[in-house]
Design an enzyme around this catalytic site. Structure first.
Site, PDB file in Angstrom:
ATOM      1  N   ASP A   1       3.485   5.557  -7.189  1.00 46.74           N
ATOM      2  CA  ASP A   1       3.294   5.607  -5.742  1.00 46.74           C
ATOM      3  C   ASP A   1       3.507   7.007  -5.184  1.00 46.74           C
ATOM      4  O   ASP A   1       2.685   7.522  -4.418  1.00 46.74           O
ATOM      5  CB  ASP A   1       4.246   4.624  -5.053  1.00 46.74           C
ATOM      6  CG  ASP A   1       3.919   3.182  -5.364  1.00 46.74           C
ATOM      7  OD1 ASP A   1       2.841   2.927  -5.931  1.00 46.74           O
ATOM      8  OD2 ASP A   1       4.744   2.311  -5.052  1.00 46.74           O
TER       9      ASP A   1
ATOM     10  N   LEU B   1       0.840  -1.202   0.000  1.00 44.33           N
ATOM     11  CA  LEU B   1       0.000   0.000   0.000  1.00 44.33           C
ATOM     12  C   LEU B   1       0.874   1.250   0.000  1.00 44.33           C
ATOM     13  O   LEU B   1       0.436   2.337   0.369  1.00 44.33           O
ATOM     14  CB  LEU B   1      -0.941   0.000   1.212  1.00 44.33           C
ATOM     15  CG  LEU B   1      -1.914  -1.172   1.289  1.00 44.33           C
ATOM     16  CD1 LEU B   1      -2.760  -1.092   2.558  1.00 44.33           C
ATOM     17  CD2 LEU B   1      -2.816  -1.229   0.054  1.00 44.33           C
TER      18      LEU B   1
ATOM     19  N   GLU C   1      13.737   6.292  -4.443  1.00 43.22           N
ATOM     20  CA  GLU C   1      13.414   4.875  -4.665  1.00 43.22           C
ATOM     21  C   GLU C   1      14.351   4.262  -5.704  1.00 43.22           C
ATOM     22  O   GLU C   1      14.871   3.164  -5.518  1.00 43.22           O
ATOM     23  CB  GLU C   1      11.966   4.754  -5.132  1.00 43.22           C
ATOM     24  CG  GLU C   1      11.345   3.388  -4.928  1.00 43.22           C
ATOM     25  CD  GLU C   1      10.767   3.197  -3.544  1.00 43.22           C
ATOM     26  OE1 GLU C   1      10.976   2.118  -2.979  1.00 43.22           O
ATOM     27  OE2 GLU C   1      10.112   4.108  -3.026  1.00 43.22           O
TER      28      GLU C   1
ATOM     29  N   SER D   1       3.967   2.078   1.601  1.00 41.29           N
ATOM     30  CA  SER D   1       4.521   2.664   2.820  1.00 41.29           C
ATOM     31  C   SER D   1       5.823   3.397   2.545  1.00 41.29           C
ATOM     32  O   SER D   1       6.126   4.402   3.203  1.00 41.29           O
ATOM     33  CB  SER D   1       4.740   1.577   3.875  1.00 41.29           C
ATOM     34  OG  SER D   1       5.580   0.545   3.379  1.00 41.29           O
TER      35      SER D   1
END
Length: 390
Positions: A174, A127, A162, A129
């Site tokens: 995201d 989800l 990321e 995080s």
């Protein structure tokens, strides 16, 4: 989570009062999986499960970070003048990456800060995080140091964290969903141009449910990177006969007419998912705008089948959750959400059927898998922002 509880947690850890409180949501993707790094469309929304932070300023050059989700780690420190990825620094690497890139782009920070983290996104649930923590760090630094940084620029730095700091070749889905979200809306985002449209999620007679497989996501980083490289390889083959820069530019017909040049079957299937999923996402957004939930649900189901057969990122547990959902009365559609290899699925369910759905799915899942799963009602949220202490 209440502000009072967060401030109390901060004081217990740092021995002083926290000064400011922030919240960064998690996200679900209604449809459009693994299209974001293929130049396609995605359709996410932020959720009220997320990551909270309480912050106070320091006089030295150190960042002191504590997570109530990982209390055994204690208070972890890093120096603003000497930031580098270290595996042993665990979750604080996300903070370090964002802090480093902000300093590179907007100047060195004058001093460090204390930050208390407490999140209610289940670990490994897919989800988002990590993006939640990245955008949380970015907004905290921007606000407490009064920096002139657009939210979209923080989103891009989150993706850079990321990709480059953490080494996961993900797209921008995201971070964009977490940073740019609007409550009661989903975002139809073109990941190639970053143009987006806020689409109302108006479901007065339905609920979006999150089904957590409670299954640890194994090999997700290496497999994620492999899927991306396979799509890039397929694209290179298609570029020998087509003038395209991404798989997201292709229609289904164009793909079918030219897929023979790709050669290897597994690469054909990876590219097929990217192309067809992109078009499913466009049609799904149109269906939601027109109130055609039946079509939207069918497209969700097709998306999951493609993720299982062509992209091969589902696992036994997530496939079971979706199959169980499909059998329940009142279900419009269901699919895996997130990167895959575990994590969560979502379903759109008639409001009157929600209670029975949760009971039946949780019971059947535990009987088959041997450990419980969890089903939550998803509520939409705004993007990352500071909370008013009043």
């Amino acid at each position: 989570m209440e502000t009072k509880q967060l401030l109390s947690g901060f004081k217990e850890v740092f021995g002083k009062d926290g000064e400011r409180v922030f919240f960064s949501p998690g996200r679900i993707n209604l449809i459009g999986e693994h299209t974001d790094y293929n130049g396609g469309k995605v359709f996410p929304c932020a959720i009220t499960m997320g990551t909270y932070a309480v912050v106070s300023m320091r006089e030295d050059q150190s960042v002191a970070a504590y997570s109530a989700n990982f209390p055994d780690d204690g208070i972890m420190h890093f120096d603003l003048t000497n930031i580098a990825y270290k595996k042993a620094d665990k979750w604080t690497n996300y903070l370090k990456g964002m802090t480093q890139y902000i300093q590179e782009n907007y100047g060195s920070l004058p001093n460090g800060f204390n930050i208390y983290i407490n999140g209610n996104i289940p670990n490994g649930a897919s989800l988002s995080s990590s993006a939640s923590l990245e955008l949380l760090t970015g907004v905290v630094i921007r606000e407490v140091f009064h920096l002139d940084i657009e939210q979209l620029d923080l989103v891009k730095l989150g993706m850079k964290t990321e990709n480059e700091f953490m080494g996961l070749n993900s797209g921008i889905l995201d971070q964009f969903a977490v940073g740019m979200a609007k409550k009661s809306h989903a975002m139809l985002l073109d990941t190639n141009t970053l143009e987006y449209e806020q689409v109302p999620v108006d479901l007065p007679e339905h609920k979006i449910l999150i089904m957590n497989s409670m299954t640890r996501r194994e090999l997700v980083d290496s497999e994620y990177n492999l899927r991306r490289s396979q799509c890039e390889e397929a694209l290179e083959q298609l570029q020998t006969v087509l003038e395209i820069s991404s798989l997201g530019e292709l229609s289904e017909q164009e793909f079918e007419e030219n897929k023979h040049v790709i050669g290897e079957d597994v690469l054909v299937r990876r590219a097929k998912h990217a192309v067809y999923e992109n078009k499913r996402t466009e049609r799904a957004a149109d269906a939601l705008k027109s109130g055609d939930l039946k079509t939207f649900g069918q497209l969700m189901n097709e998306s999951h089948t493609s993720l299982h057969e062509d992209y091969e990122v589902t696992v036994k547990e997530t496939d079971l959750l979706v199959k169980l959902a499909w059998k329940q009365p009142g279900v419009v559609g269901a699919r895996m959400t997130g990167g895959g290899f575990g994590g969560c699925c979502i379903a759109i369910v008639e409001q009157d059927a929600v209670e029975n759905f949760i009971e039946q799915v949780e019971k059947a899942y535990e009987e088959e898998i041997g450990h419980p799963g969890e089903v939550y009602i998803a509520e939409t949220a705004d993007g990352t922002k500071e909370w008013d202490l009043v």
